[in-house]
Design a protein around this motif. Sequence first.
Motif, PDB file in Angstrom:
ATOM      1  N   TRP A  55       0.762  -1.413   0.129  1.00  0.00           N
ATOM      2  CA  TRP A  55      -0.010  -0.019  -0.088  1.00  0.00           C
ATOM      3  C   TRP A  55       0.841   1.257  -0.001  1.00  0.00           C
ATOM      4  N   MET A  56       0.245   2.248  -0.465  1.00  0.00           N
ATOM      5  CA  MET A  56       1.057   3.594  -0.502  1.00  0.00           C
ATOM      6  C   MET A  56       0.181   4.721  -0.028  1.00  0.00           C
ATOM      7  N   PRO A  71      -4.347   2.758   3.978  1.00  0.00           N
ATOM      8  CA  PRO A  71      -5.623   2.108   3.795  1.00  0.00           C
ATOM      9  C   PRO A  71      -6.227   1.865   4.854  1.00  0.00           C
ATOM     10  N   GLY A  72      -7.585   1.817   5.041  1.00  0.00           N
ATOM     11  CA  GLY A  72      -8.274   1.442   6.191  1.00  0.00           C
ATOM     12  C   GLY A  72      -8.996   2.882   6.590  1.00  0.00           C
ATOM     13  N   ASP A  73      -8.157   4.142   6.365  1.00  0.00           N
ATOM     14  CA  ASP A  73      -8.678   5.206   6.738  1.00  0.00           C
ATOM     15  C   ASP A  73     -10.096   5.449   6.095  1.00  0.00           C
ATOM     16  N   GLU A  74     -10.934   6.271   6.903  1.00  0.00           N
ATOM     17  CA  GLU A  74     -12.299   6.568   6.196  1.00  0.00           C
ATOM     18  C   GLU A  74     -12.065   7.509   4.904  1.00  0.00           C
ATOM     19  N   LEU A  75     -10.993   8.300   4.765  1.00  0.00           N
ATOM     20  CA  LEU A  75     -10.678   9.178   3.620  1.00  0.00           C
ATOM     21  C   LEU A  75      -9.952   8.553   2.569  1.00  0.00           C
ATOM     22  N   TYR A  76      -9.449   7.361   2.809  1.00  0.00           N
ATOM     23  CA  TYR A  76      -8.526   6.603   1.786  1.00  0.00           C
ATOM     24  C   TYR A  76      -9.490   6.371   0.639  1.00  0.00           C
ATOM     25  N   PRO A  77      -8.944   6.772  -0.654  1.00  0.00           N
ATOM     26  CA  PRO A  77      -9.886   6.380  -1.672  1.00  0.00           C
ATOM     27  C   PRO A  77     -10.077   5.031  -2.120  1.00  0.00           C
ATOM     28  N   THR A  83       0.371   4.580  -9.189  1.00  0.00           N
ATOM     29  CA  THR A  83       1.490   4.664 -10.032  1.00  0.00           C
ATOM     30  C   THR A  83       1.766   6.111 -10.401  1.00  0.00           C
ATOM     31  N   GLY A  84       0.987   7.103 -10.102  1.00  0.00           N
ATOM     32  CA  GLY A  84       1.002   8.500 -10.198  1.00  0.00           C
ATOM     33  C   GLY A  84       0.636   8.838 -11.811  1.00  0.00           C
TER      34      GLY A  84
END
Length: 146
Positions: A55-56, A71-77, A83-84
């Motif tokens: 994860w990034m 990852p796991g945060d409510e705001l994580y997309p 890759t950018g």
Amino acid sequence: FQWSSPPEAIERFKSQEIWFPPPQFYEFCRLCNFSSLVELQKFSSARALEGCECWMPVMLSAPDGFIQLLPGDELYPEDPDYTGEKKMVMSTDKKVEDLMKEGGTFHRIVIKNVNDLAVYVNIQAKYKHINPLMMKCDNSDYNSKL
């Protein structure tokens, strides 16, 4: 070069004697869970069989700082730009403090400036990983939601 225990390194960071990037701050906070190298080795050997995930962090820009969402945060997309290529930039008009007070599920690093970081995690780590101890270099108190 100087050898420091993880808590010592964090204290040196807080006092601005040294600097390291947010991912290393996060890992030093994870290492603070262990009182000895032997304890860390035992944990690592047992946990290694569980697997891992790649994860990034995703950066969210606010008027008064940044939040590295994990990852796991409510705001994580839902579909992060690993890759950018998408040139995805997340930003908000809300202040960091407001985002923290409104939030409930945290896995993030709050960055006010280069020497003012805080780790907030209240999710269960996957694959028997250990969460970082929640450390901060500022005086903010967002613990009401933790």
